[in-house]
Design an enzyme around this catalytic site. Sequence first.
Site, PDB file in Angstrom:
ATOM      1  N   ASP A 291       8.142  26.055 -44.444  1.00  0.00           N
ATOM      2  CA  ASP A 291       8.554  27.171 -45.284  1.00  0.00           C
ATOM      3  C   ASP A 291       7.313  28.036 -45.571  1.00  0.00           C
ATOM      4  O   ASP A 291       6.231  27.530 -45.440  1.00  0.00           O
ATOM      5  CB  ASP A 291       9.368  26.508 -46.305  1.00  0.00           C
ATOM      6  CG  ASP A 291       9.782  27.450 -47.269  1.00  0.00           C
ATOM      7  OD1 ASP A 291      10.045  28.628 -46.912  1.00  0.00           O
ATOM      8  OD2 ASP A 291       9.895  27.156 -48.555  1.00  0.00           O
ATOM      9  N   HIS A 292       7.515  29.224 -46.027  1.00  0.00           N
ATOM     10  CA  HIS A 292       6.284  29.939 -46.894  1.00  0.00           C
ATOM     11  C   HIS A 292       6.326  29.460 -48.195  1.00  0.00           C
ATOM     12  O   HIS A 292       7.450  29.605 -49.096  1.00  0.00           O
ATOM     13  CB  HIS A 292       6.912  31.325 -46.594  1.00  0.00           C
ATOM     14  CG  HIS A 292       6.488  31.897 -45.295  1.00  0.00           C
ATOM     15  ND1 HIS A 292       7.410  32.799 -44.669  1.00  0.00           N
ATOM     16  CD2 HIS A 292       5.428  31.760 -44.245  1.00  0.00           C
ATOM     17  CE1 HIS A 292       6.912  33.028 -43.451  1.00  0.00           C
ATOM     18  NE2 HIS A 292       5.586  32.313 -43.309  1.00  0.00           N
ATOM     19  N   TYR A 467      12.425  30.610 -49.669  1.00  0.00           N
ATOM     20  CA  TYR A 467      13.505  30.192 -48.981  1.00  0.00           C
ATOM     21  C   TYR A 467      13.552  30.487 -47.568  1.00  0.00           C
ATOM     22  O   TYR A 467      14.511  31.241 -47.121  1.00  0.00           O
ATOM     23  CB  TYR A 467      14.568  31.084 -49.748  1.00  0.00           C
ATOM     24  CG  TYR A 467      14.509  30.780 -51.120  1.00  0.00           C
ATOM     25  CD1 TYR A 467      14.528  29.602 -51.876  1.00  0.00           C
ATOM     26  CD2 TYR A 467      14.899  31.655 -52.267  1.00  0.00           C
ATOM     27  CE1 TYR A 467      14.429  29.314 -53.086  1.00  0.00           C
ATOM     28  CE2 TYR A 467      14.894  31.584 -53.407  1.00  0.00           C
ATOM     29  CZ  TYR A 467      14.579  30.441 -53.962  1.00  0.00           C
ATOM     30  OH  TYR A 467      14.691  30.224 -55.475  1.00  0.00           O
ATOM     31  N   HIS A 468      12.301  30.196 -46.953  1.00  0.00           N
ATOM     32  CA  HIS A 468      12.315  30.602 -45.295  1.00  0.00           C
ATOM     33  C   HIS A 468      12.067  29.319 -44.811  1.00  0.00           C
ATOM     34  O   HIS A 468      11.414  29.054 -44.022  1.00  0.00           O
ATOM     35  CB  HIS A 468      10.970  31.525 -45.097  1.00  0.00           C
ATOM     36  CG  HIS A 468      11.165  32.817 -45.764  1.00  0.00           C
ATOM     37  ND1 HIS A 468       9.847  33.481 -45.767  1.00  0.00           N
ATOM     38  CD2 HIS A 468      11.935  33.528 -46.477  1.00  0.00           C
ATOM     39  CE1 HIS A 468       9.893  34.666 -46.644  1.00  0.00           C
ATOM     40  NE2 HIS A 468      11.126  34.773 -46.939  1.00  0.00           N
ATOM     41  N   LEU A 469      13.286  28.408 -44.738  1.00  0.00           N
ATOM     42  CA  LEU A 469      13.214  27.067 -44.246  1.00  0.00           C
ATOM     43  C   LEU A 469      13.479  27.129 -42.757  1.00  0.00           C
ATOM     44  O   LEU A 469      14.412  27.818 -42.367  1.00  0.00           O
ATOM     45  CB  LEU A 469      14.091  26.142 -45.071  1.00  0.00           C
ATOM     46  CG  LEU A 469      14.217  26.400 -46.547  1.00  0.00           C
ATOM     47  CD1 LEU A 469      15.445  25.384 -47.000  1.00  0.00           C
ATOM     48  CD2 LEU A 469      12.986  26.192 -47.183  1.00  0.00           C
TER      49      LEU A 469
END
Length: 532
Positions: A291-292, A467-469
């Site tokens: 993720d980021h 929330y970039h999973l």
Amino acid sequence: MEVFDHVIVGGGTAAGILAWRLTEAGRSICVLEAGPSDSKFYHRVPAGFIKTLFDPDVTWQLASTPNPHSGDRPIQYTQGKVLGGSSSVNGMVYNRGQRADFDHWAQLGNRGWGYDDILPYFRRTERREGEGDDAYRGREGRLGVSTSPWPSAVVDAFIDSAAERGHPYNPDYNGARQEGVGRYQSAIAGGRRASTATAFLHPARRMGAVVRTHALATRILMEGKRASGVAYRQHGETKEVMARRSVILAAGTTNTPKLLQLSGIGPAALLQRHGIPVLHALPGVGENFHDHYSPRLVVRLREGVDSLNAHVRGLPLVGQVLRWMSGRPSILALSPALVHVFGRSDPAFDMTDYSLVFTPGSYKQGFIGRLDDFPGMTCGAWQMRPESRGHVRIASADPMDVPLLDPDYLGVEKDRAVLIAALREARAILSAAPLAPMIEGELFPGPDVQSDDEWLDFARQYGNSSYHLVGTAKMGPASDPMTVVDDRLRVHGLDGLRVVDASIIPVIPSANTYAATMMIAEKASDMILSDA
């Protein structure tokens, strides 16, 4: 027994596009969504993300296990649990990434996933409103993509400050090159959120796709090595639906590996520990989680400087509502991020490796979604391609239990070094001459933070998920034991079972993952139809 050509688990970002393309081609479709319909007013208003992101009725409210690399604290996650999935609750930023991201996917053994291969699928989805080279941008797709027209002296000053620091102005980071500073583009059309539910899923329903809400998938039904259907719970009852052609998992990076593991597909030791019979051992299911990770700087502006904070209460808010209703520029039609900087932590690098995310507003510490009472602005930072990897694993054999998440943020030294460089550059931009007359002072982390160790401590204590999973059903050749699906998104060693969501991403792109997830669904729909 109900039978459809395809059963799609999840009604989110990817599922909407799949349902539209497959229904349009004459296939019978059943979509199972654990959450409700996207019927709330906030789902239409872009600024409604402040409400939807933290509404447990329409989101999975998850948390990571504490990890020493991120301050031994749980990191909160929001994932959409509603028709449209995260596209109905997220920040709407439309960001594809760099050519090299997808060429790297192909170099890992994924045929047909290089940039030139996937560009037509990006273009097919979007209806770009505004500037852009038509060699890269789509003009006839179903999903509107626009650039905010909201006027802001603070935004203009931030762009000028970044340019003074050497970041070139880039009016279209989704075109030929990503590097530089400019305004973000968002999935907003006519001042309203453009989700894959409104653009694709609801039209598919009108063409005959069957969509079931409040339907939690609990197990993939198998006949030997072939997926034949899905068991699910709806309104307290256990039901089954069968698939003639395929079961397609589009439940997202946390719930797709969870369902595979509950169905006996995954790491054998994990399944045995929870008393689940091992139907098909795949050690990569739930691994490669990344993720980021983003800490944020907050600056207080001088009194009288216009920021979002001045427009969210009383008569000013009424005025913004009236502007939105009449189709004029309004804070209600904004995404949470207005300006991007894509930069290099070392000028010698040939690719940008960090992102800065700017908004002319600031939020109360400890009060999610509530703006400060004074004028402020926020600049977040994240490393584009983190190397740290974690996992998603079931906590028990009970489908109602949430999975255990460990992203191992900042577990790799390179990730720490790039993030520190990005945070330093964010401060430098916020301190540059064009912004200086507007600023009263840095509130967070504050001027006392100077050394690399102090920056790292700040990042560990206050960073959060973007929330970039991605990554938990990694795409790649079967020769890599940690891959889960092949380059046609078929689960290795099984028939009739595909994964089509962000979990298949082998390495995260240099971008928010919304656009890439839609591209994956567009490409998958063609593969599913051609494989027939």
